[in-house]
Design a protein around this motif. Sequence first.
Motif, PDB file in Angstrom:
ATOM      1  N   ALA A  70       0.769  -1.439   0.083  1.00 33.19           N
ATOM      2  CA  ALA A  70       0.010  -0.056   0.064  1.00 33.19           C
ATOM      3  C   ALA A  70       1.028   1.406   0.003  1.00 33.19           C
ATOM      4  O   ALA A  70       0.591   2.417  -0.728  1.00 33.19           O
ATOM      5  N   LEU A  71       1.806   1.274   0.652  1.00 37.40           N
ATOM      6  CA  LEU A  71       2.965   2.536   0.865  1.00 37.40           C
ATOM      7  C   LEU A  71       3.518   2.751  -0.318  1.00 37.40           C
ATOM      8  O   LEU A  71       3.648   3.827  -1.006  1.00 37.40           O
ATOM      9  N   ALA A  72       4.061   1.586  -0.950  1.00 38.47           N
ATOM     10  CA  ALA A  72       4.770   1.748  -2.276  1.00 38.47           C
ATOM     11  C   ALA A  72       3.820   2.216  -3.501  1.00 38.47           C
ATOM     12  O   ALA A  72       4.116   2.914  -4.213  1.00 38.47           O
ATOM     13  N   PHE A  73       2.580   1.815  -3.333  1.00 37.36           N
ATOM     14  CA  PHE A  73       1.715   2.402  -4.420  1.00 37.36           C
ATOM     15  C   PHE A  73       1.288   3.717  -4.021  1.00 37.36           C
ATOM     16  O   PHE A  73       1.161   4.600  -5.241  1.00 37.36           O
ATOM     17  N   HIS A  74       1.148   4.010  -2.913  1.00 37.99           N
ATOM     18  CA  HIS A  74       0.964   5.515  -2.514  1.00 37.99           C
ATOM     19  C   HIS A  74       2.062   6.269  -3.210  1.00 37.99           C
ATOM     20  O   HIS A  74       1.950   7.423  -3.725  1.00 37.99           O
ATOM     21  N   ALA A  75       3.305   5.989  -2.709  1.00 39.41           N
ATOM     22  CA  ALA A  75       4.596   6.558  -3.220  1.00 39.41           C
ATOM     23  C   ALA A  75       4.621   6.666  -4.835  1.00 39.41           C
ATOM     24  O   ALA A  75       4.941   7.847  -5.230  1.00 39.41           O
ATOM     25  N   HIS A  76       4.324   5.716  -5.474  1.00 42.37           N
ATOM     26  CA  HIS A  76       4.259   5.594  -6.928  1.00 42.37           C
ATOM     27  C   HIS A  76       3.317   6.409  -7.410  1.00 42.37           C
ATOM     28  O   HIS A  76       3.547   7.305  -8.328  1.00 42.37           O
ATOM     29  N   VAL A  77       2.038   6.614  -6.882  1.00 45.13           N
ATOM     30  CA  VAL A  77       0.884   7.495  -7.294  1.00 45.13           C
ATOM     31  C   VAL A  77       1.281   8.947  -7.201  1.00 45.13           C
ATOM     32  O   VAL A  77       1.063   9.829  -8.217  1.00 45.13           O
ATOM     33  N   ASN A  78       1.860   9.302  -6.066  1.00 42.57           N
ATOM     34  CA  ASN A  78       2.239  10.738  -5.852  1.00 42.57           C
ATOM     35  C   ASN A  78       3.386  11.174  -6.778  1.00 42.57           C
ATOM     36  O   ASN A  78       3.173  12.141  -7.514  1.00 42.57           O
ATOM     37  N   ALA A  79       4.368  10.241  -7.227  1.00 42.58           N
ATOM     38  CA  ALA A  79       5.439  10.532  -7.952  1.00 42.58           C
ATOM     39  C   ALA A  79       4.818  10.655  -9.632  1.00 42.58           C
ATOM     40  O   ALA A  79       5.292  11.467 -10.213  1.00 42.58           O
ATOM     41  N   ALA A  80       4.005   9.857  -9.853  1.00 42.13           N
ATOM     42  CA  ALA A  80       3.281   9.759 -11.246  1.00 42.13           C
ATOM     43  C   ALA A  80       2.502  11.138 -11.531  1.00 42.13           C
ATOM     44  O   ALA A  80       2.212  11.244 -12.610  1.00 42.13           O
ATOM     45  N   ASP A  81       1.859  11.839 -10.545  1.00 40.30           N
ATOM     46  CA  ASP A  81       1.072  12.784 -10.428  1.00 40.30           C
ATOM     47  C   ASP A  81      -0.019  12.586 -11.687  1.00 40.30           C
ATOM     48  O   ASP A  81      -0.006  13.432 -12.682  1.00 40.30           O
ATOM     49  N   LEU A  82      -0.951  11.708 -11.211  1.00 40.98           N
ATOM     50  CA  LEU A  82      -1.940  11.197 -12.476  1.00 40.98           C
ATOM     51  C   LEU A  82      -2.858  12.341 -12.867  1.00 40.98           C
ATOM     52  O   LEU A  82      -3.360  12.881 -11.725  1.00 40.98           O
ATOM     53  N   ASP A  83      -3.014  12.660 -13.829  1.00 42.68           N
ATOM     54  CA  ASP A  83      -4.266  13.758 -14.118  1.00 42.68           C
ATOM     55  C   ASP A  83      -5.337  13.323 -13.686  1.00 42.68           C
ATOM     56  O   ASP A  83      -6.099  12.351 -13.750  1.00 42.68           O
ATOM     57  N   GLY A  84      -6.007  14.160 -12.824  1.00 43.87           N
ATOM     58  CA  GLY A  84      -7.447  13.863 -12.257  1.00 43.87           C
ATOM     59  C   GLY A  84      -7.535  13.406 -10.776  1.00 43.87           C
ATOM     60  O   GLY A  84      -8.446  13.265 -10.174  1.00 43.87           O
ATOM     61  N   VAL A  85      -6.236  13.230 -10.274  1.00 48.51           N
ATOM     62  CA  VAL A  85      -6.012  12.756  -8.829  1.00 48.51           C
ATOM     63  C   VAL A  85      -5.817  13.856  -8.071  1.00 48.51           C
ATOM     64  O   VAL A  85      -4.660  14.461  -8.144  1.00 48.51           O
ATOM     65  N   LEU A  86      -6.506  14.345  -7.097  1.00 47.82           N
ATOM     66  CA  LEU A  86      -6.017  15.671  -6.443  1.00 47.82           C
ATOM     67  C   LEU A  86      -5.590  15.287  -5.062  1.00 47.82           C
ATOM     68  O   LEU A  86      -5.111  16.256  -4.436  1.00 47.82           O
ATOM     69  N   GLU A  87      -5.732  13.853  -4.780  1.00 47.26           N
ATOM     70  CA  GLU A  87      -5.052  13.603  -3.368  1.00 47.26           C
ATOM     71  C   GLU A  87      -4.910  12.076  -3.260  1.00 47.26           C
ATOM     72  O   GLU A  87      -5.862  11.350  -3.757  1.00 47.26           O
ATOM     73  N   SER A  88      -3.915  11.518  -2.683  1.00 47.67           N
ATOM     74  CA  SER A  88      -3.748  10.207  -2.380  1.00 47.67           C
ATOM     75  C   SER A  88      -3.453  10.157  -0.887  1.00 47.67           C
ATOM     76  O   SER A  88      -2.497  10.811  -0.298  1.00 47.67           O
ATOM     77  N   ALA A  89      -4.034   9.077  -0.012  1.00 48.25           N
ATOM     78  CA  ALA A  89      -3.685   8.813   1.192  1.00 48.25           C
ATOM     79  C   ALA A  89      -3.694   7.532   1.549  1.00 48.25           C
ATOM     80  O   ALA A  89      -4.615   6.729   1.309  1.00 48.25           O
TER      81      ALA A  89
END
Length: 242
Positions: free
Chosen positions: A34-53
């Motif tokens: 879960a933490l690895a995916f969270h870090a990946h999504v934050n780094a990827a800066d996906l269009d349309g994602v406002l927040e990741s927790a």
Amino acid sequence: MTQQTAFPNLSYIGVDGVLVRFGANVTETVNRAALAFHAHVNAADLDGVLESAPSLTAVYLRLDIFGDVERTSQSIEAEMRAQDWFVPKSVAGRIWTIPCCFDGPDLAETAKLVGLSERAAIAEITQTQVRVLTLGFAPGQPYLGNLPERWNFPRLGGITPNVPARALVAAVSQLVIFANDTPTGWRHIGDTQFHDFKVDRADPFAFRAGDLVQFAAVGRAEIDALAGASDGFGGATCEALT
């Protein structure tokens, strides 16, 4: 026959949320995924994602409802499927060493629950490096785990009316340093002078998910003397891991 849920999986939460779950129970492997995916999504800066927790077993993503929600959800699912998140990943982190006085009112009962003497219970905690699994409930408050299986005892059947801020409490193979005075069902086993959150620090949140924590046993006089530390760390030290 009961159908087993495959992980990771994606589900929708309300009108603007997506939850990516990595397991039904808290384990080291599930939490690290879960933490690895969270870090990946934050780094990827996906269009349309406002927040990741992140949480203990999942990652919540808040979506821009004025954008293309379906396309954003498909992008998240594609990232979720792009690699095996359960394969351990080596990442640089930090380790905290935190002084703690183990004289809490529930220490004797806790030691009995885990089948150890008080001295042996303290030794097992101080010899175990626990990890910040997630932050929650109060600002900066860490859930630290996992302790050995013998520490997997339930919370109290009732509520203790008040346990002080910076107390160390235990239950379900985890430890928590309370951010605030609070009623709780966790067992109060010791006290620190560590402020999880301090608004006037350069970084108000002390912990990051994934940090390692090692407790060092000290006496009551020493822990009381650390109360005035201006940085709010109460004698704790933090080292970068490479």
